[in-house]
Design an enzyme around this catalytic site. Structure first.
Site, PDB file in Angstrom:
ATOM      1  N   ASP A 135       6.137   2.016  -7.381  1.00  0.00           N
ATOM      2  CA  ASP A 135       6.831   1.493  -7.421  1.00  0.00           C
ATOM      3  C   ASP A 135       8.236   1.501  -6.148  1.00  0.00           C
ATOM      4  OD1 ASP A 135      10.152   0.063  -8.750  1.00  0.00           O
ATOM      5  OD2 ASP A 135      10.407   1.478  -9.642  1.00  0.00           O
ATOM      6  N   PHE A 178      10.324  -3.388 -14.744  1.00  0.00           N
ATOM      7  CA  PHE A 178      10.218  -2.205 -14.863  1.00  0.00           C
ATOM      8  C   PHE A 178       8.984  -2.192 -16.501  1.00  0.00           C
ATOM      9  CE2 PHE A 178      10.785   1.665 -18.089  1.00  0.00           C
ATOM     10  CZ  PHE A 178      10.274   2.336 -16.812  1.00  0.00           C
ATOM     11  N   VAL A 179       7.728  -1.606 -16.007  1.00  0.00           N
ATOM     12  CA  VAL A 179       7.118  -1.871 -17.548  1.00  0.00           C
ATOM     13  C   VAL A 179       6.704  -0.814 -18.172  1.00  0.00           C
ATOM     14  CG1 VAL A 179       5.651  -4.338 -16.463  1.00  0.00           C
ATOM     15  CG2 VAL A 179       5.200  -1.349 -15.801  1.00  0.00           C
TER      16      VAL A 179
HETATM   17  P1  IMP Z   1       8.874   5.255  -7.397  1.00  0.00           P
HETATM   18  O1  IMP Z   1       8.237   6.789  -6.595  1.00  0.00           O
HETATM   19  O2  IMP Z   1       9.668   4.783  -7.344  1.00  0.00           O
HETATM   20  O3  IMP Z   1       7.131   4.529  -6.511  1.00  0.00           O
HETATM   21  O4  IMP Z   1       8.022   5.438  -8.474  1.00  0.00           O
HETATM   22  C1  IMP Z   1       6.798   6.388  -9.288  1.00  0.00           C
HETATM   23  C2  IMP Z   1       6.974   6.553 -10.556  1.00  0.00           C
HETATM   24  O5  IMP Z   1       8.279   6.147 -11.019  1.00  0.00           O
HETATM   25  C3  IMP Z   1       6.126   7.201 -11.427  1.00  0.00           C
HETATM   26  O6  IMP Z   1       4.890   7.401 -10.940  1.00  0.00           O
HETATM   27  C4  IMP Z   1       6.577   6.347 -12.897  1.00  0.00           C
HETATM   28  O7  IMP Z   1       6.688   7.603 -13.464  1.00  0.00           O
HETATM   29  C5  IMP Z   1       7.623   6.128 -12.480  1.00  0.00           C
HETATM   30  N1  IMP Z   1       7.908   4.334 -12.707  1.00  0.00           N
HETATM   31  C6  IMP Z   1       8.041   3.640 -11.631  1.00  0.00           C
HETATM   32  N2  IMP Z   1       7.970   1.682 -12.185  1.00  0.00           N
HETATM   33  C7  IMP Z   1       8.143   2.800 -13.155  1.00  0.00           C
HETATM   34  C8  IMP Z   1       8.017   1.486 -14.727  1.00  0.00           C
HETATM   35  O8  IMP Z   1       8.023  -0.300 -14.087  1.00  0.00           O
HETATM   36  N3  IMP Z   1       7.658   1.938 -15.849  1.00  0.00           N
HETATM   37  C9  IMP Z   1       7.644   2.990 -16.191  1.00  0.00           C
HETATM   38  N4  IMP Z   1       7.599   4.224 -15.344  1.00  0.00           N
HETATM   39  C10 IMP Z   1       7.707   3.411 -13.690  1.00  0.00           C
END
Ligand code: IMP
Length: 204
Positions: A125, A174-175
């Site tokens: 994300d 968000f998924v």
């Molecule tokens: P980041 O650090 O923002 O890249 O987020 C990474 C972590 O956030 C992922 O490994 C997921 O556990 C959680 N995450 C991010 N986006 C989503 C989503 O759309 N749905 C569910 N979990 C998410």
């Protein structure tokens, strides 16, 4: 038929849990990636990984909890000997926005110095979690370190990341499903979907 169980044969507690799966589905707004698309993509990624790592005995590192479904499925499409390890990190809690704070809840069991490590991530994300993990793992001097991210949200990463294998690029929504949760629910949906707005406020 032998091996098949009718819903009516199950005791009440089991049939209640089967019925509540349908309750999940009432919260689903849109299916973004179907089971068939997931299966096809896993075959493709598995074949690529097996080709790239031929003769190198890779260590697959799954990032819990989200990657547990992906890890089990992709591992069976990588038709070569591989070893497994897991890290557990906390990034989101029950909210849907990245906090930027990453905590290691469970570290690796293996020493990865000199190993060919392939990090298996459910979703990228903001990229902050992956960025943190890569820095952390690089410090342990693996022979190589690459990433397989099943989902990557388009255009919202806050850091530059070099991701060798990407399953699907998806819109920055968000998924849930296929290991991904909202407040610990929906991880066992076999497809990737968005939720209706009311699903964020309703209780289970
Ligand atoms: P980041 O650090 O923002 O890249 O987020 C990474 C972590 O956030 C992922 O490994 C997921 O556990 C959680 N995450 C991010 N986006 C989503 C989503 O759309 N749905 C569910 N979990 C998410």
């Amino acid at each position: 038929m032998e091996g098949r169980v009718a819903l009516s044969d199950l005791d009440d507690s089991v049939s209640t849990s089967v019925a509540s799966f349908a309750a999940y589905e009432r919260d689903i707004e849109r299916v973004l990636i179907t089971e068939t698309q997931i299966r096809d993509k896993l075959e493709e990624l598995g074949a690529l990984i097996a080709r790239d790592y031929a003769g190198r005995d890779p260590l697959l590192v799954g990032v819990l909890k989200g990657a547990f479904v992906l890890m089990a499925d992709i591992a069976r499409q990588i038709r070569m000997p591989v070893e497994f390890d897991f890290m557990a990190v906390a990034s989101y809690g029950a909210a849907t926005q990245s906090s930027g704070v990453v905590r290691i809840l469970k570290d690796l069991d293996h020493d990865i110095e000199g190993r060919h490590v392939l990090l298996i991530e459910d979703i990228v994300d903001s990229g902050l979690t992956l960025n943190y993990l890569l820095k952390n793992l690089r410090g342990r001097r693996p022979a190589s370190l690459e990433v397989c991210a099943f989902l990557k949200k388009t255009g919202i990463q806050r850091v530059h990341l070099d991701i060798r294998y990407v399953g699907f690029e998806i819109p920055p929504e968000f998924v849930v499903g296929y290991g991904l949760d909202f407040a610990e629910r929906f991880r066992n949906l076999p497809y990737i979907a968005t939720l209706k707005p009311e699903a964020y406020s309703d209780g289970p």
